[in-house]
Design a protein around this motif. Structure first.
Motif, short mmCIF file in Angstrom:
data_model
loop_
_atom_site.label_atom_id
_atom_site.label_comp_id
_atom_site.label_asym_id
_atom_site.label_seq_id
_atom_site.Cartn_x
_atom_site.Cartn_y
_atom_site.Cartn_z
N VAL A 191 56.08 -46.39 14.67
CA VAL A 191 55.59 -47.14 13.51
C VAL A 191 56.42 -48.41 13.40
O VAL A 191 57.65 -48.36 13.37
CB VAL A 191 55.71 -46.32 12.22
N MET A 192 55.74 -49.56 13.35
CA MET A 192 56.41 -50.86 13.39
C MET A 192 55.96 -51.66 12.17
O MET A 192 54.81 -52.08 12.09
CB MET A 192 56.03 -51.59 14.68
N ALA A 193 56.87 -51.85 11.22
CA ALA A 193 56.51 -52.46 9.94
C ALA A 193 57.11 -53.86 9.83
O ALA A 193 58.32 -54.01 9.65
CB ALA A 193 57.00 -51.58 8.79
N TYR A 194 56.25 -54.88 9.91
CA TYR A 194 56.68 -56.27 9.72
C TYR A 194 56.59 -56.59 8.23
O TYR A 194 55.67 -57.29 7.77
CB TYR A 194 55.81 -57.20 10.55
N LEU A 195 57.54 -56.06 7.48
CA LEU A 195 57.55 -56.16 6.03
C LEU A 195 58.96 -56.40 5.53
O LEU A 195 59.88 -56.64 6.31
CB LEU A 195 56.97 -54.87 5.43
N ASP A 196 59.14 -56.31 4.23
CA ASP A 196 60.44 -56.47 3.58
C ASP A 196 61.10 -55.09 3.51
O ASP A 196 60.63 -54.22 2.77
CB ASP A 196 60.23 -57.04 2.18
N ARG A 197 62.18 -54.87 4.26
CA ARG A 197 62.73 -53.52 4.32
C ARG A 197 63.50 -53.13 3.07
O ARG A 197 63.97 -51.99 2.98
CB ARG A 197 63.58 -53.32 5.58
N LEU A 198 63.61 -54.03 2.12
CA LEU A 198 64.19 -53.70 0.82
C LEU A 198 63.09 -53.42 -0.20
O LEU A 198 62.96 -52.31 -0.72
CB LEU A 198 65.12 -54.82 0.34
N ASP A 199 62.25 -54.40 -0.47
CA ASP A 199 61.18 -54.22 -1.46
C ASP A 199 60.11 -53.24 -0.99
O ASP A 199 59.48 -52.57 -1.82
CB ASP A 199 60.53 -55.57 -1.78
N ASP A 200 59.87 -53.17 0.30
CA ASP A 200 58.84 -52.27 0.82
C ASP A 200 59.43 -50.98 1.39
O ASP A 200 58.77 -50.26 2.14
CB ASP A 200 58.02 -52.99 1.91
N ALA A 201 60.67 -50.69 1.02
CA ALA A 201 61.40 -49.54 1.58
C ALA A 201 60.68 -48.20 1.44
O ALA A 201 60.79 -47.35 2.34
CB ALA A 201 62.79 -49.45 0.95
N PRO A 202 59.93 -47.92 0.35
CA PRO A 202 59.27 -46.61 0.25
C PRO A 202 58.36 -46.28 1.42
O PRO A 202 58.12 -45.11 1.72
CB PRO A 202 58.48 -46.71 -1.06
N LEU A 203 57.86 -47.32 2.10
CA LEU A 203 56.95 -47.06 3.22
C LEU A 203 57.63 -46.32 4.36
O LEU A 203 56.97 -45.66 5.17
CB LEU A 203 56.37 -48.38 3.74
N ALA A 204 58.96 -46.39 4.44
CA ALA A 204 59.68 -45.71 5.52
C ALA A 204 59.51 -44.20 5.46
O ALA A 204 59.79 -43.50 6.44
CB ALA A 204 61.17 -46.07 5.47
N GLN A 205 59.03 -43.68 4.32
CA GLN A 205 58.73 -42.25 4.23
C GLN A 205 57.64 -41.86 5.24
O GLN A 205 57.47 -40.68 5.54
CB GLN A 205 58.27 -41.90 2.83
N LEU A 206 56.93 -42.85 5.71
CA LEU A 206 55.82 -42.60 6.65
C LEU A 206 56.29 -41.90 7.91
O LEU A 206 55.57 -41.07 8.48
CB LEU A 206 55.17 -43.94 7.00
N ARG A 207 57.51 -42.19 8.37
CA ARG A 207 57.99 -41.55 9.59
C ARG A 207 58.01 -40.04 9.46
O ARG A 207 57.47 -39.31 10.31
CB ARG A 207 59.40 -42.05 9.95
N ALA A 208 58.64 -39.55 8.41
CA ALA A 208 58.72 -38.10 8.22
C ALA A 208 57.35 -37.49 7.96
O ALA A 208 57.05 -36.38 8.44
CB ALA A 208 59.67 -37.78 7.06
N GLU A 209 56.51 -38.21 7.22
CA GLU A 209 55.17 -37.68 6.94
C GLU A 209 54.37 -37.50 8.23
O GLU A 209 53.69 -36.48 8.42
CB GLU A 209 54.42 -38.63 5.99
N LEU A 210 54.45 -38.47 9.13
CA LEU A 210 53.75 -38.35 10.40
C LEU A 210 54.38 -37.29 11.29
O LEU A 210 53.68 -36.56 12.00
CB LEU A 210 53.73 -39.70 11.12
N ALA A 211 55.70 -37.19 11.25
CA ALA A 211 56.38 -36.19 12.06
C ALA A 211 56.00 -34.78 11.64
O ALA A 211 55.93 -33.86 12.48
CB ALA A 211 57.90 -36.37 11.97
N GLU A 212 55.73 -34.57 10.35
CA GLU A 212 55.33 -33.25 9.87
C GLU A 212 53.94 -32.87 10.36
O GLU A 212 53.60 -31.69 10.40
CB GLU A 212 55.36 -33.22 8.34
N ARG A 213 53.14 -33.86 10.73
CA ARG A 213 51.75 -33.60 11.08
C ARG A 213 51.48 -33.67 12.57
O ARG A 213 50.32 -33.61 12.98
CB ARG A 213 50.86 -34.61 10.32
N THR A 214 52.51 -33.83 13.35
CA THR A 214 52.32 -33.89 14.80
C THR A 214 53.54 -33.33 15.50
O THR A 214 54.64 -33.33 14.96
CB THR A 214 52.10 -35.35 15.25
N GLY A 215 53.35 -32.87 16.70
CA GLY A 215 54.49 -32.37 17.48
C GLY A 215 55.20 -33.47 18.24
O GLY A 215 56.20 -33.21 18.91
#
Length: 535
Positions: free
Chosen positions: A418-442
């Motif tokens: 996952v590659m996010a060209y965003l603001d890693r401070l203001d848009d930080a909640p999006l980083a939860q996406l890594r764990a969410e995707l990891a839970e749904r795939t091997g």
């Protein structure tokens, strides 16, 4: 945990991975002694020329002792002027080691390894500027992100009436670079780094130590920690770095988490070290940074799960067997830096890879430069779902587009990036996406803020095993920022970097979906909701 444990200089590596035979073979062949002697032939004839000028990191801490007194003096001078904040402009190895030191010691350095206008604007406000010194770090002196940030700070200083701003700049670079020439021309403070150390191995050089010392770090202690560990480099007895090198090379993926015992964020630094050093020639070890011990995706038959920390034991205290790592690396930060650098060099030897070049890093840079010259090509979304435009997918919804990617990831050896060209401070909640995707795939799932990751896992994406499945996330720019002396803005540069990276991945026929957030806050929430709704 059972298996092998070796300790030296206050650092221990304990592992349940079966690496005994490999470790004994390396020692029996005298590989540690050859590395200690800076033998450039360890990685084969094709790597010898590069390795011969890239092994200074083995004992660079000796040269770094010369930095202690001048940096203490400069810090005192800044204090007398009311300057008590450090902003660091740097990418890759020039920013990640200082970030680990800053987070571990709670120094509060502002790390600018971005082209996102929102993050730039947050740093150039008048109130913070008046108490800020700016460290500009670049080996070449011409890194586009760093040069653009420097220009923005100069304009901002002028804008608030600070005319002697040159003395607020501290340049860290290699001898002979454009940045050295600029320091001479403008009167900025200058610290030259060890030219025989590549960027990702530069934690214990001026790149890692200058900004952190100016922010209050006791860099003499970090150097002493590395020096104590260095006594083990040639050892055929206790040699933790050899064990860790064998562990890194043992499986296709290594997952890394802080264990909560005093070192913060080492995984991000180790990620760029391992990915950029070993991800090439169609092979290598993929590093995945976890949110914490036992995080989603930590374990798997294709990966080794490692934790790092500062305590003597380093075992996670969650009480969960799932949180128990395969490998524990514990010891002081200065020793950690040197141990992981050595281990990566050993892993390169074992895998048969030159750990000092980065043949694919320039590809996205060249694409970006071409796009900046020619302009962005017009792209139309396949579909629009709420606050998100969908590109590169046949799906009509965000959930459907991500579901297509998960199908692509359901194959042997696949990983999701996952590659996010965003603001890693203001848009930080999006980083939860890594764990969410990891839970749904091997599959292993990596997370990267762009363009920061281009200087780390970006090498692996193009040069490593070609099994990656890619989700790129971009966002609309609210207030853009001009780059003085350039005919593009930070928003334009960020868009060009994202497009250049897409071109590099698409040329390899890798699955890639782009989601563009037309409203960042709404889009972040919508995207997380869509992923959580997947089975």
């Amino acid at each position: 945990m059972m298996g092998k444990m070796e300790a030296a200089g206050g650092l221990a590596v304990t592992t349940g991975v079966d690496v005994n035979a490999v470790v004994e073979r390396l020692k029996g062949e005298g590989i540690p002694a050859r590395l200690a002697a800076k033998d450039a032939t360890l990685w084969g004839p094709d790597a010898e020329a590069e390795a011969s000028i890239r092994l200074g990191w083995i004992d660079t801490f000796e040269k770094s002792k010369e930095l202690v007194d001048p940096l203490a003096k400069l810090r005192a001078e800044f204090g007398e002027q009311g300057i008590d904040h450090v902003a660091l402009c740097g990418m890759g190895g020039s920013s990640l080691a200082p970030e680990v030191i800053s987070r571990t010691l709670d120094l509060g350095i502002s790390i600018l390894d971005t082209t996102d206008p929102g993050q730039i604007l947050a740093e150039i406000g008048e109130e913070s500027l008046r108490r800020t010194a700016v460290v500009v770090s670049s080996k070449s002196g011409s890194t586009v992100e760093t040069d653009s940030q420097r220009r923005a700070f100069e304009a901002a200083f002028r804008g608030v009436g600070i005319e002697d701003f040159a003395k607020r700049f501290v340049f860290v670079t290699d001898p002979g670079s454009q940045l050295e020439a600029l320091a001479t021309e403008t009167g900025a403070h200058l610290f030259l780094a060890d030219a025989n150390v590549g960027g990702r191995y530069s934690a214990l050089t001026a790149f890692g130590l200058v900004p952190t010392a100016l922010a209050g770090a006791n860099i003499a202690e970090l150097i002493e920690q590395a020096e104590a560990f260095a006594a083990s480099i040639a050892s055929e007895d206790e040699n933790p770095a050899v064990v860790l090198g064998a562990v890194i090379a043992a499986k296709p993926t290594i997952t890394i988490a802080d264990d909560g015992t005093g070192i913060v964020g080492l995984g991000d630094w180790a990620e760029q070290l391992v990915a950029e050093s070993l991800g090439k020639d169609g092979k290598g070890t993929l590093p995945v940074v976890l949110e914490g011990p036992g995080a989603a995706g930590a374990r798997g038959s294709d990966r080794t799960y490692a934790t790092v920390g500062g305590s003597s034991t380093g075992l996670p205290n969650s009480g969960s067997q799932l949180a128990m790592p395969d490998t524990v690396v514990n010891g002081p930060l200065g020793a950690q830096f040197l141990c992981w650098e050595l281990a990566t060099a050993y892993a390169g030897h074992l895998i048969g890879i030159d750990p000092f070049n980065q043949p694919n890093v320039t590809e996205s840079k060249e694409n970006t430069n071409r796009i900046l010259d020619e302009g962005l090509s017009e792209e139309r979304p396949h579909a629009v779902d709420g606050a998100i435009e969908i590109y590169g997918s046949h799906a009509e919804t965000v959930g459907g587009a991500i579901g297509e990617l998960l199908v692509d990831a359901d194959s042997d050896g696949a990983y999701i990036a996952v590659m996010a060209y965003l603001d890693r401070l203001d848009d930080a909640p999006l980083a939860q996406l890594r764990a969410e995707l990891a839970e749904r795939t091997g599959a292993p799932v990596t997370w990267g803020w762009g363009p920061r990751f281009l200087h780390s896992t970006g090498q692996f994406h193009k040069g490593g095993r070609q099994t990656g499945v890619f989700l790129q996330i971009t966002g609309a720019v609210g207030e853009d920022v001009e780059i003085p002396g350039r005919d593009y803005t930070f928003g334009g540069l960020q868009a060009a970097q994202a497009a250049g990276d897409r071109q590099a991945l698409e040329s390899r026929d890798r699955p890639l979906v782009r989601l563009h957030l037309t409203d960042r806050k709404r889009g972040v929430n919508q995207l997380l909701h869509a992923v959580r709704g997947l089975s």
